[in-house]
Design a protein around this motif. Structure first.
Motif, short mmCIF file in Angstrom:
data_model
loop_
_atom_site.label_atom_id
_atom_site.label_comp_id
_atom_site.label_asym_id
_atom_site.label_seq_id
_atom_site.Cartn_x
_atom_site.Cartn_y
_atom_site.Cartn_z
N GLU A 1 -11.84 89.69 -25.80
CA GLU A 1 -12.44 88.43 -25.36
C GLU A 1 -13.96 88.54 -25.30
O GLU A 1 -14.68 87.60 -25.69
CB GLU A 1 -11.89 88.04 -23.99
N TYR A 2 -14.44 89.68 -24.82
CA TYR A 2 -15.89 89.87 -24.73
C TYR A 2 -16.52 89.94 -26.12
O TYR A 2 -17.61 89.38 -26.34
CB TYR A 2 -16.18 91.14 -23.94
N GLU B 1 -19.87 84.55 -30.62
CA GLU B 1 -20.33 83.19 -30.38
C GLU B 1 -21.82 83.17 -30.03
O GLU B 1 -22.56 82.27 -30.45
CB GLU B 1 -19.51 82.56 -29.25
N ASP B 2 -22.28 84.16 -29.26
CA ASP B 2 -23.70 84.24 -28.92
C ASP B 2 -24.54 84.45 -30.18
O ASP B 2 -25.62 83.85 -30.32
CB ASP B 2 -23.95 85.39 -27.94
N VAL B 3 -24.07 85.29 -31.08
CA VAL B 3 -24.81 85.52 -32.33
C VAL B 3 -24.87 84.24 -33.15
O VAL B 3 -25.91 83.90 -33.73
CB VAL B 3 -24.17 86.67 -33.14
N TYR B 4 -23.75 83.50 -33.21
CA TYR B 4 -23.74 82.21 -33.92
C TYR B 4 -24.81 81.28 -33.35
O TYR B 4 -25.56 80.63 -34.10
CB TYR B 4 -22.37 81.55 -33.77
N ASP C 1 -5.82 88.50 -32.79
CA ASP C 1 -7.16 88.05 -32.40
C ASP C 1 -8.24 88.86 -33.10
O ASP C 1 -9.24 88.31 -33.58
CB ASP C 1 -7.34 88.16 -30.88
N VAL C 2 -8.04 90.17 -33.16
CA VAL C 2 -9.02 91.02 -33.84
C VAL C 2 -9.10 90.66 -35.32
O VAL C 2 -10.19 90.57 -35.90
CB VAL C 2 -8.66 92.51 -33.66
N ASP C 3 -7.94 90.45 -35.95
CA ASP C 3 -7.92 90.07 -37.36
C ASP C 3 -8.66 88.75 -37.59
O ASP C 3 -9.31 88.56 -38.62
CB ASP C 3 -6.48 89.95 -37.86
N SER C 4 -8.54 87.83 -36.63
CA SER C 4 -9.22 86.53 -36.78
C SER C 4 -10.72 86.64 -36.56
O SER C 4 -11.49 85.81 -37.07
CB SER C 4 -8.63 85.52 -35.78
#
Length: 315
Positions: free
Chosen positions: A142-143, A149-152, A221-224
């Motif tokens: 999750e982190y 998202e922060d990089v985006y 989730d990791v794959d996504s």
């Protein structure tokens, strides 16, 4: 420092241990932070095999990072850690046993503090060592998602700033910083993926159905998240190329100005050089209007060259 955590009736009990103590009964999690030599010797009494050394944490071979022995499942995994504006990766050694989860680390990990807070608040029920291990990895995934998202968000602002030539130095620094952060995020994702896949392949029989379900969800989730990380790399390369191209355009404009200035003043320079020669047989030297004529010729040649450039669209 050795800390034992007992979790009973959703209440967390913390015990600081010394080398003269024994592991309390009902310990769910034994956390060892920056162990000294005497503490490692104390740990060795609870190991059938060897106690992992600090150098073992940084090994990249799969056989050194994930393995099973008589002491249980051993996994060395990377965790992201914010230090100011910088993103670092910290190696944590896990030893998952039937009775408790043992963690050995040399640096502080924010996600482990978060897990302890969840336990203190009673947000986790009926925890077992595998549950605790998977919950910590779930927090890590999750982190990592939040970091992506922060990089985006940062890259969206960089895309707007890239059009402003005055901020090119800051843009280059920001792109470099985000590339480093995304590289560490991707490395941590790959390490997490390898850890969970090893656990799913070789430790699955020990896990409950809920554990296996959580494991598969984390792997999904990791794959996504992996394509997002690759997209960020592509976007960073595009922004870097755009910034370099814009920097080149700005330099070309400056060079163009100097080139035009040199060409505009070339004819006056030729005229001034011609009439600046002190030869004896130069009839214009004695001419009353020679000086105004020379000045007029230099101005006319400079203006004529400038107008010619403007008419061609070179200015």
């Amino acid at each position: 420092m050795i800390t034992a955590y007992q979790y009973q009736d959703n209440i967390l009990h913390t015990t600081q241990l010394t080398c003269s103590d024994t592991i309390p009964e009902g310990t769910l999690w034994l956390d060892v932070f920056q162990p000294e030599d005497d503490e490692r010797q104390w740990l060795a009494t609870y190991f059938v095999e060897e106690v992992p050394e600090e150098d073992d944490f940084n090994e990249i071979e799969a056989s050194a990072r994930f393995y099973l022995d008589k002491d249980g499942l051993h996994i060395n995994s990377l965790f992201p850690q914010r230090v100011g504006q910088d993103l670092r990766t910290v190696n944590v050694s896990f030893n998952l046993r039937k009775d408790f989860l043992l963690t050995i680390r040399e640096e502080d990990v924010g996600l482990m503090r978060l897990l302890r807070n969840y336990l203190r608040l009673g947000r986790l029920e009926n925890m077992t060592p595998p549950d605790l291990f998977l919950e910590l990895f779930n927090l890590k995934v999750e982190y990592l998602s939040d970091l992506i998202e922060d990089v985006y968000t940062v890259l969206e602002n960089v895309g707007e700033q890239a059009l402003n030539a005055e901020e090119l130095d800051d843009i280059f620094k920001l792109i470099t910083f985000q590339e480093d952060a995304n590289g560490k995020i991707r490395l941590t994702l790959l390490d997490t993926q390898r850890s969970l896949r090893y656990m799913n392949r070789y430790y699955r029989k020990v896990l409950s159905e809920d554990n296996v379900k959580d494991l598969k969800e984390m792997l999904a989730d990791v794959d996504s998240l992996m394509p997002h990380s690759q997209f960020i790399f592509d976007k960073l390369n595009f922004l870097l190329d755009a910034a370099v191209g814009l920097s080149g355009l700005q330099q070309n404009k400056i060079i163009k100005i100097f080139s035009v200035a040199a060409v505009v003043f070339l004819p006056p320079t030729v005229i001034a050089s011609s009439y600046g020669m002190n030869f004896e047989n130069m009839p214009e030297l004695d001419w009353q209007y020679g000086y105004p004529m020379a000045i007029g010729m230099m101005l006319a040649s400079a203006v004529g060259t400038y107008l010619f450039f403007r008419r061609k669209g070179w200015l």
